[in-house]
Design a protein around this motif. Structure first.
Motif, PDB file in Angstrom:
ATOM      1  N   ASP A 138      -4.804  10.151 -11.274  1.00  0.00           N
ATOM      2  CA  ASP A 138      -3.403  10.337 -10.906  1.00  0.00           C
ATOM      3  C   ASP A 138      -3.212  11.670 -10.191  1.00  0.00           C
ATOM      4  O   ASP A 138      -2.532  11.744  -9.168  1.00  0.00           O
ATOM      5  CB  ASP A 138      -2.543  10.271 -12.179  1.00  0.00           C
ATOM      6  CG  ASP A 138      -1.089  10.003 -11.900  1.00  0.00           C
ATOM      7  OD1 ASP A 138      -0.781   9.044 -11.176  1.00  0.00           O
ATOM      8  OD2 ASP A 138      -0.252  10.761 -12.427  1.00  0.00           O
ATOM      9  N   HIS A 181      -1.587   1.084  -7.230  1.00  0.00           N
ATOM     10  CA  HIS A 181      -0.354   1.767  -7.628  1.00  0.00           C
ATOM     11  C   HIS A 181       0.034   2.835  -6.608  1.00  0.00           C
ATOM     12  O   HIS A 181       1.180   2.905  -6.176  1.00  0.00           O
ATOM     13  CB  HIS A 181      -0.545   2.387  -9.011  1.00  0.00           C
ATOM     14  CG  HIS A 181       0.622   3.168  -9.494  1.00  0.00           C
ATOM     15  ND1 HIS A 181       1.791   2.575  -9.918  1.00  0.00           N
ATOM     16  CD2 HIS A 181       0.814   4.506  -9.622  1.00  0.00           C
ATOM     17  CE1 HIS A 181       2.655   3.503 -10.291  1.00  0.00           C
ATOM     18  NE2 HIS A 181       2.080   4.682 -10.131  1.00  0.00           N
ATOM     19  N   HIS A 182      -0.924   3.657  -6.224  1.00  0.00           N
ATOM     20  CA  HIS A 182      -0.614   4.785  -5.345  1.00  0.00           C
ATOM     21  C   HIS A 182      -0.664   4.438  -3.861  1.00  0.00           C
ATOM     22  O   HIS A 182       0.223   4.842  -3.102  1.00  0.00           O
ATOM     23  CB  HIS A 182      -1.576   5.947  -5.618  1.00  0.00           C
ATOM     24  CG  HIS A 182      -1.307   6.625  -6.919  1.00  0.00           C
ATOM     25  ND1 HIS A 182      -0.253   7.486  -7.100  1.00  0.00           N
ATOM     26  CD2 HIS A 182      -1.937   6.567  -8.110  1.00  0.00           C
ATOM     27  CE1 HIS A 182      -0.247   7.943  -8.336  1.00  0.00           C
ATOM     28  NE2 HIS A 182      -1.257   7.389  -8.978  1.00  0.00           N
ATOM     29  N   TYR A 200       1.135   0.163  -3.238  1.00  0.00           N
ATOM     30  CA  TYR A 200       2.534   0.049  -3.647  1.00  0.00           C
ATOM     31  C   TYR A 200       3.336   1.312  -3.379  1.00  0.00           C
ATOM     32  O   TYR A 200       4.559   1.284  -3.413  1.00  0.00           O
ATOM     33  CB  TYR A 200       2.643  -0.311  -5.131  1.00  0.00           C
ATOM     34  CG  TYR A 200       1.849  -1.527  -5.534  1.00  0.00           C
ATOM     35  CD1 TYR A 200       1.749  -2.643  -4.706  1.00  0.00           C
ATOM     36  CD2 TYR A 200       1.184  -1.570  -6.742  1.00  0.00           C
ATOM     37  CE1 TYR A 200       1.008  -3.753  -5.077  1.00  0.00           C
ATOM     38  CE2 TYR A 200       0.446  -2.672  -7.127  1.00  0.00           C
ATOM     39  CZ  TYR A 200       0.358  -3.764  -6.287  1.00  0.00           C
ATOM     40  OH  TYR A 200      -0.373  -4.850  -6.667  1.00  0.00           O
ATOM     41  N   GLU A 224       3.719   3.847  -5.247  1.00  0.00           N
ATOM     42  CA  GLU A 224       4.494   4.143  -6.452  1.00  0.00           C
ATOM     43  C   GLU A 224       4.155   5.509  -7.032  1.00  0.00           C
ATOM     44  O   GLU A 224       3.060   6.019  -6.849  1.00  0.00           O
ATOM     45  CB  GLU A 224       4.218   3.086  -7.531  1.00  0.00           C
ATOM     46  CG  GLU A 224       4.714   1.705  -7.187  1.00  0.00           C
ATOM     47  CD  GLU A 224       6.216   1.569  -7.237  1.00  0.00           C
ATOM     48  OE1 GLU A 224       6.869   2.296  -8.016  1.00  0.00           O
ATOM     49  OE2 GLU A 224       6.749   0.741  -6.492  1.00  0.00           O
ATOM     50  N   ASP A 225       5.108   6.051  -7.721  1.00  0.00           N
ATOM     51  CA  ASP A 225       4.903   7.254  -8.525  1.00  0.00           C
ATOM     52  C   ASP A 225       5.722   7.085  -9.796  1.00  0.00           C
ATOM     53  O   ASP A 225       6.492   7.937 -10.176  1.00  0.00           O
ATOM     54  CB  ASP A 225       5.322   8.504  -7.750  1.00  0.00           C
ATOM     55  CG  ASP A 225       4.896   9.779  -8.469  1.00  0.00           C
ATOM     56  OD1 ASP A 225       4.067   9.688  -9.396  1.00  0.00           O
ATOM     57  OD2 ASP A 225       5.407  10.852  -8.115  1.00  0.00           O
ATOM     58  N   ARG A 226       5.556   5.903 -10.393  1.00  0.00           N
ATOM     59  CA  ARG A 226       6.325   5.563 -11.579  1.00  0.00           C
ATOM     60  C   ARG A 226       5.818   6.355 -12.777  1.00  0.00           C
ATOM     61  O   ARG A 226       4.648   6.284 -13.130  1.00  0.00           O
ATOM     62  CB  ARG A 226       6.218   4.067 -11.858  1.00  0.00           C
ATOM     63  CG  ARG A 226       7.063   3.590 -13.006  1.00  0.00           C
ATOM     64  CD  ARG A 226       7.163   2.073 -13.051  1.00  0.00           C
ATOM     65  NE  ARG A 226       5.945   1.354 -12.830  1.00  0.00           N
ATOM     66  CZ  ARG A 226       5.091   1.001 -13.804  1.00  0.00           C
ATOM     67  NH1 ARG A 226       5.339   1.346 -15.046  1.00  0.00           N
ATOM     68  NH2 ARG A 226       4.006   0.322 -13.521  1.00  0.00           N
ATOM     69  N   PRO A 227       6.691   7.130 -13.398  1.00  0.00           N
ATOM     70  CA  PRO A 227       6.271   7.886 -14.584  1.00  0.00           C
ATOM     71  C   PRO A 227       5.731   6.945 -15.656  1.00  0.00           C
ATOM     72  O   PRO A 227       6.273   5.878 -15.900  1.00  0.00           O
ATOM     73  CB  PRO A 227       7.560   8.573 -15.051  1.00  0.00           C
ATOM     74  CG  PRO A 227       8.448   8.596 -13.850  1.00  0.00           C
ATOM     75  CD  PRO A 227       8.099   7.359 -13.059  1.00  0.00           C
ATOM     76  N   PHE A 265       2.885   5.301 -15.646  1.00  0.00           N
ATOM     77  CA  PHE A 265       1.979   4.239 -15.229  1.00  0.00           C
ATOM     78  C   PHE A 265       0.558   4.480 -15.722  1.00  0.00           C
ATOM     79  O   PHE A 265      -0.065   3.605 -16.303  1.00  0.00           O
ATOM     80  CB  PHE A 265       1.960   4.053 -13.708  1.00  0.00           C
ATOM     81  CG  PHE A 265       0.918   3.057 -13.275  1.00  0.00           C
ATOM     82  CD1 PHE A 265       1.160   1.702 -13.385  1.00  0.00           C
ATOM     83  CD2 PHE A 265      -0.318   3.474 -12.801  1.00  0.00           C
ATOM     84  CE1 PHE A 265       0.193   0.772 -13.028  1.00  0.00           C
ATOM     85  CE2 PHE A 265      -1.289   2.556 -12.437  1.00  0.00           C
ATOM     86  CZ  PHE A 265      -1.033   1.198 -12.553  1.00  0.00           C
TER      87      PHE A 265
END
Length: 179
Positions: free
Chosen positions: A81, A155-156, A159, A161-164, A166
């Motif tokens: 991450d 995810h990164h 998508y 995303e930077d969803r807390p 994950f």
């Protein structure tokens, strides 16, 4: 000489990003001939991987060993991450993959030099869990490594995303397989 080339690559990446980096500019900045550069790194993605990510040796150095699968997965996903969240990393990876998708030979080289060594190192986490009895002996450790790496990549990079939470959810889900 290799370190001069890698330093020049890192400097040019910082100045121009992946798409603005040329092999010719790296050779000029490093003070080496283009043939010297191409002999060591025949294509831009291979050079950039070594310069930016440090190659498979770096991956091995970041391998956690907490004594538990859950602890190792939490640290491994935290490291992944962190890497993905560094400024410019997602764009760099996207550019590298885009370059490779149009050239099967280059994609094969990237898999051999980047992806496979990283996955082999990640598989160690699951192999240790098998040896400690946390996972069944017939666990496909390579599939587990691919699931972890692929989920973080998707995810990164795919998508965006930077969803807390994950990475914690991914680590927890993978560790539950040991229950």
């Amino acid at each position: 000489m290799d370190e001069r080339i890698l330093d020049a690559t890192r400097a040019l990446l910082a100045e121009h990003g992946y798409l603005g980096l040329s092999m010719e500019a790296v050779a000029k900045r490093a003070g080496v001939g283009k043939q010297t550069l191409y002999r060591r790194w025949p294509r831009r993605p291979l050079l950039v991987y070594q310069a930016y990510f440090g190659g498979a040796a770096r991956t091995g150095a970041e391998l956690p060993d907490t004594g538990t699968l859950a602890g190792d997965l939490q640290l491994a996903t935290a490291y992944q991450d962190h890497v993905f969240k560094q400024p410019g990393t997602v764009e760099l990876i996207s550019g590298m993959v885009a370059d490779c998708l149009v050239e099967p030979d280059l994609m094969a080289a990237l898999r051999e030099n980047m992806m496979r060594p990283d996955l082999e190192v990640a598989a160690v986490i699951f192999a240790r869990a098998v040896s400690r009895g946390e996972l069944p002996g017939d666990t496909d450790i390579h599939a587990m490594a691919e699931i972890m790496a692929g989920a973080m990549f998707a995810h990164h990079v795919l998508y965006g995303e930077d969803r807390p939470g994950f990475r914690q959810a991914l680590a927890t889900t993978l560790a539950k397989l040991a229950d």
